[in-house]
Design a protein around this motif. Sequence first.
Motif, short mmCIF file in Angstrom:
data_model
loop_
_atom_site.label_atom_id
_atom_site.label_comp_id
_atom_site.label_asym_id
_atom_site.label_seq_id
_atom_site.Cartn_x
_atom_site.Cartn_y
_atom_site.Cartn_z
N GLU A 77 2.06 -4.25 18.37
CA GLU A 77 2.49 -5.65 18.31
C GLU A 77 1.57 -6.53 19.16
N GLN A 78 1.18 -6.02 20.32
CA GLN A 78 0.24 -6.76 21.16
C GLN A 78 -1.11 -6.90 20.46
N PHE A 79 -1.54 -5.84 19.80
CA PHE A 79 -2.78 -5.89 19.03
C PHE A 79 -2.71 -6.97 17.96
N SER A 80 -1.60 -7.03 17.25
CA SER A 80 -1.42 -8.02 16.19
C SER A 80 -1.47 -9.43 16.75
N ALA A 81 -0.85 -9.62 17.91
CA ALA A 81 -0.84 -10.94 18.55
C ALA A 81 -2.25 -11.34 19.01
N LYS A 82 -3.04 -10.37 19.43
CA LYS A 82 -4.41 -10.66 19.86
C LYS A 82 -5.28 -11.03 18.65
N VAL A 83 -5.07 -10.35 17.55
CA VAL A 83 -5.83 -10.69 16.34
C VAL A 83 -5.48 -12.09 15.90
N LEU A 84 -4.18 -12.43 15.93
CA LEU A 84 -3.77 -13.78 15.54
C LEU A 84 -4.43 -14.82 16.44
N HIS A 85 -4.48 -14.54 17.74
CA HIS A 85 -5.11 -15.48 18.67
C HIS A 85 -6.58 -15.67 18.33
N SER A 86 -7.25 -14.59 17.96
CA SER A 86 -8.65 -14.68 17.58
C SER A 86 -8.82 -15.56 16.34
N THR A 87 -7.93 -15.42 15.36
CA THR A 87 -8.02 -16.28 14.17
C THR A 87 -7.78 -17.73 14.54
N GLU A 88 -6.91 -17.96 15.52
CA GLU A 88 -6.64 -19.34 15.96
C GLU A 88 -7.90 -19.98 16.54
N ASP A 89 -8.62 -19.21 17.33
CA ASP A 89 -9.86 -19.73 17.92
C ASP A 89 -10.88 -20.06 16.84
N VAL A 90 -11.05 -19.13 15.92
CA VAL A 90 -12.07 -19.32 14.87
C VAL A 90 -11.73 -20.49 13.96
N TRP A 91 -10.50 -20.53 13.49
CA TRP A 91 -10.15 -21.57 12.52
C TRP A 91 -9.99 -22.94 13.17
N SER A 92 -9.61 -22.98 14.43
CA SER A 92 -9.58 -24.26 15.14
C SER A 92 -11.00 -24.83 15.21
N ASP A 93 -11.97 -23.97 15.48
CA ASP A 93 -13.36 -24.39 15.55
C ASP A 93 -13.87 -24.81 14.17
N GLN A 94 -13.54 -24.04 13.14
CA GLN A 94 -14.00 -24.36 11.79
C GLN A 94 -13.42 -25.69 11.30
N PHE A 95 -12.16 -25.91 11.55
CA PHE A 95 -11.53 -27.16 11.12
C PHE A 95 -12.10 -28.35 11.89
N ALA A 96 -12.38 -28.16 13.17
CA ALA A 96 -12.96 -29.23 13.98
C ALA A 96 -14.32 -29.64 13.41
N LYS A 97 -15.09 -28.67 12.95
CA LYS A 97 -16.39 -28.97 12.36
C LYS A 97 -16.25 -29.77 11.07
N MET A 98 -15.08 -29.63 10.41
CA MET A 98 -14.83 -30.39 9.18
C MET A 98 -14.12 -31.71 9.47
N GLY A 99 -13.95 -32.01 10.77
CA GLY A 99 -13.27 -33.24 11.14
C GLY A 99 -11.77 -33.17 10.92
N MET A 100 -11.21 -31.97 10.98
CA MET A 100 -9.79 -31.75 10.72
C MET A 100 -9.14 -31.04 11.90
N THR A 101 -7.82 -31.06 11.91
CA THR A 101 -7.05 -30.34 12.93
C THR A 101 -6.44 -29.09 12.30
N TYR A 102 -6.62 -27.97 12.97
CA TYR A 102 -6.05 -26.72 12.48
C TYR A 102 -4.65 -26.55 13.07
#
Length: 291
Positions: A77-102
């Motif tokens: 469960e902790q592993f799953s939560a860490k993976v989710l956090h990693s996706t949050e970092d990546v997609w927040s950055d990707q959306f910011a580059k598109m001028g959007m909020t993730y």
Amino acid sequence: MRLDDEQMSDNVEKRSGGGARTGIIGGGIGAVIIFVIALFLKQDPQTVMQAVQQVQGNGGGEGTSEQLTKDNSSAIEQFSAKVLHSTEDVWSDQFAKMGMTYYKPKMVLFTDATVSGCGGAESAMGPFYCPADKKVYLDVSFFNELEQRFRVQGDFAKAYVIAHEVGHHVQNLLGISNKLHSLRGRVSETEYNKYSVMLELQADFFAGLWANHADKMKKILESGDIESGLNAASAVGDDKLQQASTGRIVPDAFTHGTSAQRMSWFKKGYETGDIHQGDTGIGLGTAANAN
């Protein structure tokens, strides 16, 4: 995977004791979820639908719910939560580059059954994303299924599953999912399935894109990880699942794509890391207009 230094996401909900028999899964989104996840688990969709219908209407609910923490969670469960956090970092950055909020999705970890915004959620349905409540639903016992039934080993294969479902959330935010759902009833089932395949392959592309940027950010990948992800993508191809469950392959009934297609799009996402390369035929929504 190297996730020892990764934080756990604050957006993980742990549920226990839920009956989850009140949601009605019939037409629309629910039927799609039943069908595609039944194939994912090498089960007959009609069998899964009948099982869910038998338990609906018997009462029950979400049960107890609490935010996942180190103190109330298992290692997986902790592993799953860490993976989710990693996706949050990546997609927040990707959306910011598109001028959007993730807007980060919630992930619900449950046992046996619970209630989702798309209806009842059963462990037999496997992991899925519900666009109605913007949550990923996962019974982590599925990872045992991944290893034992699909013979797919490695932590990255598990991470791929989560990243794929988060990919559906990205599609939802970009308006891509709505394009598919708007076609329901307007095109033939065969044509609709073709678009469904496009949507799923794009989620595989997004999973590969996440791996690319997550590794650039924090060097999370180890030798063999990408091969593990490719093996997972291959194992859940429609052609392999149909051959194993029915002994024949019916391309018109594909909903996720062949093993070769899933591997190819995951690999393309990983190798390019460029969201604009991810148009599988269904479009890129808001991303297509980004600089």
